[in-house]
Design an enzyme around this catalytic site. Structure first.
Site, PDB file in Angstrom:
ATOM      1  CE  LYS A 107      -4.497   0.937   0.403  1.00  0.00           C
ATOM      2  NZ  LYS A 107      -5.629   0.044   0.069  1.00  0.00           N
TER       3      LYS A 107
HETATM    4  N1  GLU Z   1      -7.172   0.117  -3.311  1.00  0.00           N
HETATM    5  C1  GLU Z   1      -7.935  -1.061  -3.551  1.00  0.00           C
HETATM    6  C2  GLU Z   1      -7.957  -1.961  -2.314  1.00  0.00           C
HETATM    7  O1  GLU Z   1      -7.825  -1.499  -1.211  1.00  0.00           O
HETATM    8  C3  GLU Z   1      -7.502  -1.779  -4.805  1.00  0.00           C
HETATM    9  C4  GLU Z   1      -6.083  -2.231  -4.836  1.00  0.00           C
HETATM   10  C5  GLU Z   1      -5.643  -2.737  -6.205  1.00  0.00           C
HETATM   11  O2  GLU Z   1      -6.438  -2.744  -7.107  1.00  0.00           O
HETATM   12  O3  GLU Z   1      -4.472  -3.107  -6.302  1.00  0.00           O
HETATM   13  O4  GLU Z   1      -8.218  -3.132  -2.411  1.00  0.00           O
END
Ligand code: GLU
Length: 419
Positions: A107
């Site tokens: 993240k």
């Molecule tokens: N931000 C989204 C999540 O928390 C998607 C992450 C992604 O598509 O890699 O799952």
């Protein structure tokens, strides 16, 4: 801020520990999962439109990459810090493992309110952030995507910057891109669609027929809440309340969704939309509805307000909207909770499809995408229900147990280096 300080990290760690004890997970594996593999903090200085320079703090955390490259969004929000980013990276590890993607958890984010920046400033911010973290990301190392405060345009700037740095176009470095630069059909609405699928699975499990008598309240009428509302509405279900940061609106006969979408498109916030009763966000959470979808941000239903919740099904559209205490309390009361790492996994599942399509340079049609998404989420939902029964536990712990089982297997097979 230290790694363990944020409420979200503390909560994620507790969930991890409790699930590990419930399933008697190898303590060596538990110990490794408590810490992120790698965490990078960077300065992101940009020149503002008025000529002054402002520096923001940025982060990219890779929690675990045993099963594959890191995967996870980039968040632009004032609450972003190292600890929160690390917690969200940990949740991505479990989310990807749970739904069986060959990806790890990561993240990123910047501590910034994107609403206070112009388009040009946002572009500079994204390009500088990408430059600062480019050494740890890539299509086979760590693949960012949109999250709160970022979107397809952000991903296009990000992909362009990464490609400029490397000297050739590398679409696979991010997902959630616009279709014109290698994005996938269905990615923008995938998280919300996945939430709607999961609500249907849960209703079926509870013997609840989804129809015009079914009522839904959505906390967070945005990237996740809107498509979830639209899909459920298309099934004939009544969306009686929606909200955003500016407040909530209620209509017992069902909100005019198209009007609400148009209003938010043109005015940005729901506030002042004519023809609906204004209520507070707290009142929305306490409505007597069949389904509550908290799809905005973490820590919305806590020990202070969980007693007011009357919904039969709660679908965690956001990451961590219910605290550990709230989940346990509501599960004990018989509420069916669809945990975040399952409920909102549709986004990362279609991100995975986008990555695969990009690597093969072969793009699928929307029917195939939605069909594959449905299949993956249904399989994961069934696995979680099975673990819930087997360990006589709640859905949240069951989801962690399924994810941990898969991670354990991969970590054991790969072993520890050096041994
Ligand atoms: N931000 C989204 C999540 O928390 C998607 C992450 C992604 O598509 O890699 O799952």
């Amino acid at each position: 801020m230290s790694l363990f300080e944020s409420p979200l990290y503390k909560d994620a760690l507790e969930q991890l520990e409790v699930a590990s004890y419930t399933m008697s997970l190898d303590p060596n594996v538990l110990d490794r999962l408590k810490y992120p593999k790698r965490a990078l903090q960077v300065s992101v200085p940009i020149r503002l439109d008025d000529g002054t320079v402002k520096t923001f703090m940025g982060f990219r955390v890779q929690h675990n990459m045993t099963i594959g490259p890191g995967k996870g969004g980039i968040r632009y929000h004032p609450n972003v810090d190292l600890s929160e980013t690390a917690a969200l990276a940990m949740l991505m590890t479990f989310k990807c493992a749970l739904v069986g993607l060959p990806l790890g958890g990561a993240k990123g984010g910047i501590m910034v309110d994107p609403n206070n920046l112009s388009r040009q400033e946002l572009q500079s911010l994204t390009r500088r952030y990408c430059t600062e973290i480019n050494m740890i990301i890539g299509p086979s190392t760590d693949i960012p995507a949109p999250d709160i405060g970022t979107d397809a345009q952000t991903m296009a700037w990000f992909m362009d910057t990464y490609s400029q740095l490397k000297g050739y176009t590398i679409p696979g470095v991010v997902t959630g891109k616009p279709i014109a630069v290698g994005g996938s059909l269905g990615r923008a609405e995938a998280t919300g669609k996945g939430v709607a699928f999961c609500v249907n699975f849960a209703a079926q499990k509870m013997g609840l027929t989804m129809g015009s008598n079914t009522t839904v309240a959505i906390h967070g009428f945005g990237k996740v809440g809107i498509p979830a509302a639209q899909d459920l509405h298309a099934e004939g279900v009544k969306i009686v309340a929606i909200s955003d940061v500016s407040g909530a609106i209620y209509d017992k006969n069902g909100i005019d969704l198209q009007k609400a979408v148009d209003w938010v498109d043109s005015r940005r916030f729901l506030k002042d939309m004519p023809g609906a009763t204004v209520i507070s966000n707290e009142e929305l959470l306490a409505l007597d509805v069949d389904v509550l979808i908290p799809a905005a941000i973490d820590g919305v239903v806590t020990k202070d307000n969980c007693d007011n919740v009357k919904a039969k099904i709660i679908a965690e559209g956001a990451n961590g909207p219910l605290t550990k205490h709230a989940i346990e309390h509501l599960s004990n009361k018989g509420v069916f909770i669809i945990p975040d790492i399952l409920c909102n996994a549709g986004g990362v599942v279609v991100s995975y499809f986008e990555w695969v399509q990009g690597l093969q340079n072969f793009f699928w049609d929307l029917d195939r995408i939605n069909e594959e998404l449905h299949g993956i989420l249904k399989r994961a939902f069934d696995e979680v229900c099975e673990a819930k029964d087997k360990y006589d536990t709640d859905m949240k712990k069951a989801a962690f147990i399924v994810a941990l089982g898969k991670l354990f297997m991969a970590m054991r097979l790969r072993g520890l280096f050096p041994s």
